[in-house]
Design an enzyme around this catalytic site. Structure first.
Site, PDB file in Angstrom:
ATOM      1  N   VAL A 102       0.862  -1.180   0.000  1.00 11.36           N
ATOM      2  CA  VAL A 102       0.000   0.000   0.000  1.00 11.36           C
ATOM      3  C   VAL A 102       0.901   1.234   0.000  1.00 11.36           C
ATOM      4  O   VAL A 102       1.824   1.330   0.816  1.00 11.36           O
ATOM      5  CB  VAL A 102      -0.868  -0.009   1.285  1.00 11.36           C
ATOM      6  N   CYS A 103       0.638   2.157  -0.892  1.00  9.65           N
ATOM      7  CA  CYS A 103       1.482   3.359  -0.976  1.00  9.65           C
ATOM      8  C   CYS A 103       1.336   4.210   0.278  1.00  9.65           C
ATOM      9  O   CYS A 103       0.218   4.572   0.664  1.00  9.65           O
ATOM     10  CB  CYS A 103       1.089   4.194  -2.184  1.00  9.65           C
TER      11      CYS A 103
END
Lengths: 102, 119, 135
Positions: free
Chosen positions: B77-78
């Site tokens: 997940v960024c």
């Protein structure tokens, strides 16, 4: 190099399909998924444009997305090939890269 | 072949995550490898373990967690997109991890194909 | 255009583990966050020493419109970042001629120097990439 183009939006709502068709080069493939599957149907306002695209490119439509929307497989424009998710994977493998028209 | 997958939309609102999941399953079934799934934009919401869909519907987050556990897939997940949207370590579903955008670029470098699912 | 760079350059890329990354920008700024977050990926990609190209087509050309003033909307004006790209050695910015014209714009309306390409040329550019990331 050949590209697999994917389109996921209805051609009646956005210009994504149109933009893709203008850029897609001879010999590339176009896969219609999600709401773009409406573009694969015969007797619509854009069937002719899709028929035209078939002269230079291979057009595919994701069967599960047709089924989900109640679109009859036999009403798909002649020449457009119906694939399942495995077919989607195969197309991604067969082409040099995948370009999503999101 | 090694696939990278980029998901740019959240669960339920958009089909992107469902399409990506079906694609990933089909690729694994054909003996391919999923190098990494990267979640960006609203796609970071797929990692939220607090999501609770109705019982007769699929649980998108759980599906990803399970697939990752079964096949050892890296779910990233960024961090920048996650912080913007309140997605933090304490609400991450199993097998998801938060990391930098460099992981997306690295996926592009390492994978044979990058497939993008978005709006 | 660097894309037509022949076998020698291709070999050099392979040796250095460099891929040709194309970022395709097709959405207008502010209405959605895609343009802003796309720019964040582009900046990060600079650190990886890859062969990076940006194309702007369809509404994406509007991202580069001069004179963006976001103050009254309360949103952050991220357009100066496009001018900073050069400092990150990201210099290949291509804008589609037809998309500009369709929106009543010319290259003079844009806030950075770009190369204007036709649809045909953009199509060719797309063909020559290893990785295409579209937002």
């Amino acid at each position: 190099m050949t590209i697999l183009h994917t389109i996921n939006k209805s051609p009646f709502q956005t210009t994504d399909l149109d933009s893709c068709l203008r850029h897609a080069r001879k010999g590339s493939a176009i896969l219609l998924i999600e709401d773009a599957v409406y573009a694969a149907m015969g007797n619509t306002g854009i069937s002719e444009r899709v028929g035209e695209a078939l002269k230079n490119t291979n057009v595919y439509v994701l069967g599960p997305d047709l089924d989900a929307r109640g679109l009859e497989r036999e009403r798909v424009v002649r020449g457009v090939e119906i694939v399942d998710y495995g077919g989607f994977v195969d197309l991604a493998v067969e082409h040099d890269h995948v370009q999503a028209w999101v | 072949m090694k696939f990278g997958i980029l998901i740019n939309e959240g669960p339920y609102q958009h089909q992107a995550s469902d399409s990506a999941y079906q694609f990933a399953k089909a690729a694994l079934a054909k003996g391919h490898q999923i190098y990494r799934v990267f979640f960006y934009h609203d796609g970071v919401n797929n990692a939220n373990r607090l999501t609770e869909p109705p019982q007769d519907d699929r649980n998108v987050t759980q599906q990803w967690s399970q697939l990752a556990a079964e096949h050892g897939i890296d779910l990233v997940v960024c961090v920048a997109a996650a912080l913007r949207r309140g997605i933090k370590d304490e609400i991450l579903a199993p097998r998801f991890r938060i990391s930098g955008l460099g992981q997306l670029v690295e996926t592009g470098i390492q994978a044979d194909r990058l497939v993008v699912f978005g709006d | 255009m660097s894309a037509d760079d022949g076998a020698e350059a291709a070999n050099e890329r392979t040796e250095r583990n460099v891929k040709r990354f194309l970022f395709v920008n097709r959405k207008a700024p502010y209405g959605t966050i895609y343009a802003l977050e796309a720019l964040e990926v582009v900046l990060i990609s600079a650190a990886f020493d890859q062969d990076v190209t940006l194309v702007f087509l369809d509404d994406g050309v509007c991202q580069l419109k001069k004179g963006q003033q976001t103050k009254e909307t309360g949103m952050k004006n991220f357009s100066p970042t496009y001018r900073a790209l050069e400092g990150y050695d990201i210099e290949k910015l291509y804008v589609e001629k037809e998309s500009l014209e369709h929106r009543g714009l010319t290259a003079d309306d844009l806030l950075v120097p770009v190369k204007v390409l036709t649809t045909e040329e953009i199509g060719a550019l797309m063909d020559q990439q290893d990785i295409v990331i579209s937002f």
